[in-house]
Design a protein around this motif. Structure first.
Motif, PDB file in Angstrom:
ATOM      1  N   ARG A  64    -100.587 -60.968 -92.137  1.00  0.00           N
ATOM      2  CA  ARG A  64     -99.877 -61.776 -93.128  1.00  0.00           C
ATOM      3  C   ARG A  64     -98.380 -62.126 -92.609  1.00  0.00           C
ATOM      4  O   ARG A  64     -97.913 -61.313 -91.671  1.00  0.00           O
ATOM      5  CB  ARG A  64     -99.717 -60.905 -94.469  1.00  0.00           C
ATOM      6  CG  ARG A  64    -101.091 -60.544 -95.000  1.00  0.00           C
ATOM      7  CD  ARG A  64    -100.590 -59.665 -96.146  1.00  0.00           C
ATOM      8  NE  ARG A  64     -99.963 -60.124 -97.433  1.00  0.00           N
ATOM      9  CZ  ARG A  64     -98.785 -60.033 -97.952  1.00  0.00           C
ATOM     10  NH1 ARG A  64     -98.202 -58.837 -97.184  1.00  0.00           N
ATOM     11  NH2 ARG A  64     -98.183 -60.677 -98.805  1.00  0.00           N
ATOM     12  N   CYS A 102     -99.351 -73.322 -97.003  1.00  0.00           N
ATOM     13  CA  CYS A 102     -98.374 -72.596 -97.364  1.00  0.00           C
ATOM     14  C   CYS A 102     -97.919 -72.840 -98.750  1.00  0.00           C
ATOM     15  O   CYS A 102     -97.205 -72.580 -99.406  1.00  0.00           O
ATOM     16  CB  CYS A 102     -97.167 -72.639 -96.540  1.00  0.00           C
ATOM     17  SG  CYS A 102     -97.502 -72.051 -94.894  1.00  0.00           S
ATOM     18  N   ARG A 142     -94.566 -63.692 -93.425  1.00  0.00           N
ATOM     19  CA  ARG A 142     -93.345 -64.564 -94.384  1.00  0.00           C
ATOM     20  C   ARG A 142     -92.931 -65.847 -93.526  1.00  0.00           C
ATOM     21  O   ARG A 142     -92.620 -65.770 -92.518  1.00  0.00           O
ATOM     22  CB  ARG A 142     -92.220 -63.465 -94.404  1.00  0.00           C
ATOM     23  CG  ARG A 142     -90.833 -64.045 -95.257  1.00  0.00           C
ATOM     24  CD  ARG A 142     -89.985 -63.072 -95.637  1.00  0.00           C
ATOM     25  NE  ARG A 142     -89.280 -62.843 -94.048  1.00  0.00           N
ATOM     26  CZ  ARG A 142     -88.276 -61.669 -93.828  1.00  0.00           C
ATOM     27  NH1 ARG A 142     -88.270 -60.872 -94.920  1.00  0.00           N
ATOM     28  NH2 ARG A 142     -87.837 -61.565 -92.902  1.00  0.00           N
ATOM     29  N   ASP A 186     -89.479 -71.113 -99.016  1.00  0.00           N
ATOM     30  CA  ASP A 186     -89.898 -69.686 -98.598  1.00  0.00           C
ATOM     31  C   ASP A 186     -91.269 -69.797 -99.076  1.00  0.00           C
ATOM     32  O   ASP A 186     -91.635 -69.872-100.358  1.00  0.00           O
ATOM     33  CB  ASP A 186     -88.996 -68.615 -99.086  1.00  0.00           C
ATOM     34  CG  ASP A 186     -87.648 -68.641 -98.228  1.00  0.00           C
ATOM     35  OD1 ASP A 186     -87.686 -68.786 -97.036  1.00  0.00           O
ATOM     36  OD2 ASP A 186     -86.630 -68.415 -98.876  1.00  0.00           O
ATOM     37  N   SER A 187     -92.190 -69.060 -98.303  1.00  0.00           N
ATOM     38  CA  SER A 187     -93.591 -68.995 -98.663  1.00  0.00           C
ATOM     39  C   SER A 187     -94.056 -67.711 -97.774  1.00  0.00           C
ATOM     40  O   SER A 187     -93.501 -67.026 -97.170  1.00  0.00           O
ATOM     41  CB  SER A 187     -94.477 -70.217 -98.543  1.00  0.00           C
ATOM     42  OG  SER A 187     -95.637 -70.193 -98.800  1.00  0.00           O
ATOM     43  N   SER A 188     -95.557 -67.727 -97.927  1.00  0.00           N
ATOM     44  CA  SER A 188     -96.150 -66.678 -96.961  1.00  0.00           C
ATOM     45  C   SER A 188     -97.748 -67.210 -96.487  1.00  0.00           C
ATOM     46  O   SER A 188     -97.902 -68.505 -97.059  1.00  0.00           O
ATOM     47  CB  SER A 188     -96.585 -65.491 -98.009  1.00  0.00           C
ATOM     48  OG  SER A 188     -97.376 -65.769 -99.230  1.00  0.00           O
ATOM     49  N   TYR A 189     -98.016 -66.649 -95.875  1.00  0.00           N
ATOM     50  CA  TYR A 189     -99.247 -67.279 -95.000  1.00  0.00           C
ATOM     51  C   TYR A 189    -100.255 -66.171 -94.567  1.00  0.00           C
ATOM     52  O   TYR A 189     -99.597 -65.176 -93.814  1.00  0.00           O
ATOM     53  CB  TYR A 189     -98.996 -68.109 -93.935  1.00  0.00           C
ATOM     54  CG  TYR A 189    -100.155 -68.704 -92.961  1.00  0.00           C
ATOM     55  CD1 TYR A 189    -101.044 -69.705 -93.576  1.00  0.00           C
ATOM     56  CD2 TYR A 189    -100.491 -68.285 -91.708  1.00  0.00           C
ATOM     57  CE1 TYR A 189    -101.884 -70.342 -92.934  1.00  0.00           C
ATOM     58  CE2 TYR A 189    -101.373 -68.807 -91.086  1.00  0.00           C
ATOM     59  CZ  TYR A 189    -102.405 -69.709 -91.703  1.00  0.00           C
ATOM     60  OH  TYR A 189    -103.353 -70.217 -90.818  1.00  0.00           O
ATOM     61  N   ILE A 201     -95.680 -59.744 -91.222  1.00  0.00           N
ATOM     62  CA  ILE A 201     -95.669 -58.755 -92.104  1.00  0.00           C
ATOM     63  C   ILE A 201     -96.440 -57.483 -91.801  1.00  0.00           C
ATOM     64  O   ILE A 201     -97.728 -57.840 -91.629  1.00  0.00           O
ATOM     65  CB  ILE A 201     -95.766 -59.248 -93.612  1.00  0.00           C
ATOM     66  CG1 ILE A 201     -94.756 -60.250 -94.194  1.00  0.00           C
ATOM     67  CG2 ILE A 201     -95.980 -58.124 -94.513  1.00  0.00           C
ATOM     68  CD1 ILE A 201     -95.384 -60.991 -95.455  1.00  0.00           C
ATOM     69  N   GLU A 258     -93.708 -58.025 -98.855  1.00  0.00           N
ATOM     70  CA  GLU A 258     -94.030 -57.804 -97.584  1.00  0.00           C
ATOM     71  C   GLU A 258     -94.874 -56.837 -97.221  1.00  0.00           C
ATOM     72  O   GLU A 258     -96.055 -56.665 -96.428  1.00  0.00           O
ATOM     73  CB  GLU A 258     -92.583 -57.646 -96.861  1.00  0.00           C
ATOM     74  CG  GLU A 258     -91.693 -58.683 -96.810  1.00  0.00           C
ATOM     75  CD  GLU A 258     -90.508 -58.722 -95.734  1.00  0.00           C
ATOM     76  OE1 GLU A 258     -91.053 -57.978 -94.591  1.00  0.00           O
ATOM     77  OE2 GLU A 258     -89.434 -59.234 -95.989  1.00  0.00           O
ATOM     78  N   PRO A 263     -91.008 -62.976 -99.895  1.00  0.00           N
ATOM     79  CA  PRO A 263     -92.365 -62.761-100.574  1.00  0.00           C
ATOM     80  C   PRO A 263     -92.489 -61.246-100.472  1.00  0.00           C
ATOM     81  O   PRO A 263     -91.700 -60.402 -99.896  1.00  0.00           O
ATOM     82  CB  PRO A 263     -93.333 -63.415 -99.821  1.00  0.00           C
ATOM     83  CG  PRO A 263     -92.786 -63.314 -98.204  1.00  0.00           C
ATOM     84  CD  PRO A 263     -91.322 -63.543 -98.409  1.00  0.00           C
ATOM     85  N   GLU A 282     -93.876 -61.252-107.277  1.00  0.00           N
ATOM     86  CA  GLU A 282     -93.215 -61.940-106.014  1.00  0.00           C
ATOM     87  C   GLU A 282     -92.640 -63.157-106.658  1.00  0.00           C
ATOM     88  O   GLU A 282     -92.991 -63.765-107.482  1.00  0.00           O
ATOM     89  CB  GLU A 282     -94.511 -62.543-105.098  1.00  0.00           C
ATOM     90  CG  GLU A 282     -93.910 -63.459-103.876  1.00  0.00           C
ATOM     91  CD  GLU A 282     -95.259 -63.731-102.795  1.00  0.00           C
ATOM     92  OE1 GLU A 282     -95.402 -62.757-102.015  1.00  0.00           O
ATOM     93  OE2 GLU A 282     -95.783 -64.720-102.949  1.00  0.00           O
TER      94      GLU A 282
END
Length: 350
Positions: free
Chosen positions: A77, A56, A79, A67-70, A96, A161, A159, A175
């Motif tokens: 996806r 991440c 959040r 806060d991140s995304s994966y 997401i 979405e 991030p 973002e």
């Protein structure tokens, strides 16, 4: 990275879980239809969480809350909020949805929202607690605009979405932490990108609130979210964001620029799944004076009188949803926050 976490993500996807809770040394959990349930039998190893944090973009040794995304192996996806508790690495993942639902399918006041987002300028606020579907409401509203108007729409999210495909409208999606340092800086920069519509993922601080009003004042339509439970709390939170020395002038701006507030909550429905309930206020007529003077009790009383169909309190929405069979009476009464008032409202006693 460990196949264990990927297996948990796959199981969560198959069970249509909204959230996954990971913590080193503990068994994972997931939330399905608002209910928390255990996922798997074995606790997550520290090594697995370290690897996940690195995937991440975080440093497990030095970073704290982030806060991140994966993106999982199956392309889904998420959040992600990375955090520590009792010295352990933890993470909460929220799926997401890449497919933007039609605005008519969500249970929203469609005619009202489409009128608001068709305005040439002003401020529209979508509010509610975490997990109430605010991002989906905004995405569906913008997709409706995308199909019906030619606009340049700039989104600033943390991030991102939903990914939009430009149709009649052109989208520029940014973002926070990747494309811009903060909501405030991204918002200020967006004003130099010739936008017609600006989506601001969240109003978090006085600077962002001030710039959002400036953007609306200079001829842009600004759509934003706020973590507030109802119309009165939304106005109160915005009022408290403004420094005392600027409060009068900022409330003057807000009273002139605010188009409307739509507050929402997702509740367990009587037939399974979740049902959306909304409270909404359109800023017209005498409401502008109440907003300018932050006369919140008068705003609530005005909505309660029911003179304008574009205004509705949660209590009335809960009664309506119960009478139509969407919610059980017990669930609606609990959500109302005042079971005796809800009982009176169900019996038609104002």
């Amino acid at each position: 990275m460990s196949s264990m976490i990927e297996s948990l993500i796959k199981a969560a996807f198959e069970n249509k879980a909204s959230d996954i809770f990971l913590s080193a040394g503990h068994v994972a959990r997931m939330k399905v239809n608002g209910q928390l349930m255990i996922a798997g039998d074995d606790p997550i190893e520290s090594e697995d969480m370290i690897a996940f944090w690195k995937r991440c973009g975080a440093d497990p040794e030095y970073d704290g809350d982030r806060d991140s995304s994966y993106v999982a192996h199956n392309g889904v996806r998420f959040r992600v909020n990375l955090h520590r508790h009792l010295g352990n690495l933890g993470a909460v993942l929220r799926q997401i949805n890449t497919e933007i639902p039609g605005i008519e399918s969500l249970g929203l006041p469609v005619e009202l929202l489409t009128k608001w987002v068709s305005a040439p300028s002003g401020l529209v606020l979508i509010t509610g607690p975490t997990g109430s579907g605010k991002s989906t409401t905004l995405a569906s509203s913008l997709e409706w605009l995308n199909q019906n108007s030619s606009k340049h729409i700039v989104t600033i999210e943390d991030p991102i979405e939903y990914l939009f495909e430009s149709k009649k409208s052109l989208f520029t999606q940014r973002e926070v932490h990747t494309d811009t340092d903060s909501f405030a800086r991204g918002l200020r920069s967006s004003l130099r990108q010739a936008p017609d519509v600006i989506l601001l993922g969240e109003i978090r601080d006085p600077e962002t609130a001030k710039i959002a009003l400036q953007a609306a004042e200079t001829g842009h339509l600004v759509l934003a979210t706020l973590h507030s439970a109802n119309v009165s709390e939304t106005i109160e939170r915005l009022t408290n964001l403004f420094p005392s020395q600027d409060r009068e002038s900022q409330l003057q701006l807000l009273s002139n620029l605010l188009i409307g507030i739509c507050c929402q909550v997702l509740l367990p429905s009587a037939y399974g799944g979740l049902h959306l309930v909304t409270e909404h206020l359109e800023n017209t007529g005498v409401i502008r004076n109440y907003v300018r003077e932050s006369r919140i009790p008068e705003i609530v009383d005005f909505i309660r009188r029911g003179d304008n169909p574009n205004n509705k309190l949660f209590m009335d929405a809960l009664v309506e949803a119960t009478q139509k069979g969407h919610l059980t009476q017990e669930e609606a009464a609990t959500a109302s926050g005042n079971e005796s008032d809800f009982d009176r409202a169900m019996r038609g006693i104002s």
